[in-house]
Design a protein around this motif. Sequence first.
Motif, PDB file in Angstrom:
ATOM      1  N   SER A   1      40.707  80.946 -64.918  1.00 33.85           N
ATOM      2  CA  SER A   1      39.852  81.423 -66.018  1.00 33.85           C
ATOM      3  C   SER A   1      40.433  81.008 -67.364  1.00 33.85           C
ATOM      4  N   GLU A   2      41.730  81.111 -67.491  1.00 35.74           N
ATOM      5  CA  GLU A   2      42.401  80.719 -68.730  1.00 35.74           C
ATOM      6  C   GLU A   2      42.230  79.225 -68.999  1.00 35.74           C
ATOM      7  N   TRP A   3      42.378  78.406 -67.961  1.00 32.70           N
ATOM      8  CA  TRP A   3      42.197  76.955 -68.118  1.00 32.70           C
ATOM      9  C   TRP A   3      40.772  76.621 -68.534  1.00 32.70           C
ATOM     10  N   ARG A   4      39.795  77.282 -67.901  1.00 29.89           N
ATOM     11  CA  ARG A   4      38.396  77.026 -68.269  1.00 29.89           C
ATOM     12  C   ARG A   4      38.160  77.395 -69.728  1.00 29.89           C
ATOM     13  N   LYS A   5      38.728  78.499 -70.149  1.00 29.91           N
ATOM     14  CA  LYS A   5      38.559  78.949 -71.530  1.00 29.91           C
ATOM     15  C   LYS A   5      39.237  77.978 -72.495  1.00 29.91           C
ATOM     16  N   ARG A   6      40.441  77.561 -72.178  1.00 29.65           N
ATOM     17  CA  ARG A   6      41.187  76.662 -73.067  1.00 29.65           C
ATOM     18  C   ARG A   6      40.585  75.271 -73.136  1.00 29.65           C
ATOM     19  N   LYS A   7      39.866  74.866 -72.092  1.00 29.17           N
ATOM     20  CA  LYS A   7      39.245  73.552 -72.089  1.00 29.17           C
ATOM     21  C   LYS A   7      38.211  73.451 -73.204  1.00 29.17           C
ATOM     22  N   ARG A   8      37.601  74.573 -73.573  1.00 27.50           N
ATOM     23  CA  ARG A   8      36.590  74.582 -74.617  1.00 27.50           C
ATOM     24  C   ARG A   8      37.187  74.804 -76.008  1.00 27.50           C
ATOM     25  N   GLU A   9      38.466  75.099 -76.083  1.00 25.08           N
ATOM     26  CA  GLU A   9      39.103  75.372 -77.367  1.00 25.08           C
ATOM     27  C   GLU A   9      39.686  74.099 -77.962  1.00 25.08           C
TER      28      GLU A   9
END
Length: 186
Positions: A70-78
């Motif tokens: 979940s963290e990786w998915r979120k950071r991919k958009r940041e």
Amino acid sequence: MTVEPSLRDEMLAALPSLRAFALSLSNDPVLADDLVQETILRAWANTYRFAPGTNLQAWLFTILRNVLLSEWRKRKREVEDGDGSYAATLRAYPDQQDHLDVDDLRAALAKLRLDQREALLLVAAQGLSYEEAAAVCGVPVGTIKSRVNRARHRLPELLGLDGAPDLGPDNVTKAALASLSLGSPA
């Protein structure tokens, strides 16, 4: 929420393994600590879902892995922007005036002759070719071209526009945005 002391002790005993697993997945000690903390918080909040007698460590590892994904998915958009330089390049023109401009356009369109308004809307708004608009209106192509041309010249007059500088943000807004981009106070 109360947790059985034995389950709490097992969770505490799993902390070093969880941290090692998080560290091996993330290669970042700070992120690994955050992952372990979030894993324990989620496990604690969802202890009613844990089936006693099953493998607690496997359950905790699954939670940790899901938290990391979940963290990786979120950071991919940041966008990494520690000093704010990227954010400083972004601009959004104020839109307070937009709805008034649309109202003015509607009023100006209503003042056009019906045949000119119809031709202009078919070609400019609906995206029909001159030939298609001519077929819809039942007139020759040259008539549609003439009506569209007259409407395009009349519409700016009705809106009180003198030319391209009247379109888009006003000069005060442009100056304020320019001063912000130069770093001077507005």
